[in-house]
Scaffold this active site. Sequence first.
Site: not given
Length: 335
Positions: A176, A285
């Site tokens: 990522k 997250n």
Amino acid sequence: MGTSSIPITLNGEQRALPASKNPPTVADLLQELGLSNERVAVEVNGEVIPRADHVRHGLDAGDRVEVVTFVGGGDPAYEEPLLRIGGHTFRSRLFVGTGKYESNEQTVAALDASGTECVTVALRRVDLGRKSGPNLLDALGDRWTLLPNTAGCFTGEDALRTCRLARELGIADLVKLEVLADPVSLLPDTEETLKALHTLVAEDFTVLVYTNDDPVVARKLEDAGAAAVMPLGSAIGSGLGLLNPLNIELIVEQSNVPVVVDAGVGTASDVAFAMELGVDGVLLNTAIAKAEDPILMAGAMRDACRAGRRAFLAGRMPKGRPSPSSPTTGVVGSA
């Protein structure tokens, strides 16, 4: 580490298997597909491979592989297609980070509850003063696909170094890319991101790219070789949800690669809303790690992702003026 792959035909479709093992086995293939614990039968080149031989039977270039299971008779129920990003496939469309949890044990429990198959990990210098003991990678084991994240990088060069070091650690090709403009807004630096993307693609990385919610930038990233574009819902860690759903829809409509909303999710309804817009997945997250009950929230995020995806596929009713849902004739007491 090499980047070669082994081409096979899987259930009638072309697929490239990573050649990290020589050769990959049927068991390796089932693990990649997330089917290691499922009741499936495997045929290779017309020969049924007994379950006991899955770990020993190697796959070669050109093999034709069929993976089958039982379904109910009659009209088949809709089966959700796998999410494909580069040469990787996922059944879960929820991607979950591993930061901000109270312990490795809580991290693993939350990941379990979320149903995710792919988790982000950050690369940091080894703490030379740390006493020996299990670290995060020990806790994660081989249960999840790892997605190295260049979080905390403010230049394209630092992001490139991070990805190369992650590859040296043996974490395949999937990364990522996140290059931030400044430590206050935590918004992406699109110019640095685009430059780094060109280099990573040339080095055979499969790159999921974090970006702002600008359809023009998203198109440029796709044209440069991004395997997936990841527009933000709102600022990283803000929990404000999707502030510009129209732009997210525009990105979905124009993209030929998966679109994964990343950053800003605060609760389960944000995930459902994002999926209802037609995105292919959501990465989050803080919304789990900093919830009062992270494990319970992780399960809520899992259910919201599935519900939002199904609602999108079902097609919502049109918006309009009030309209009764029951027949208007034959009402008791009417003339």
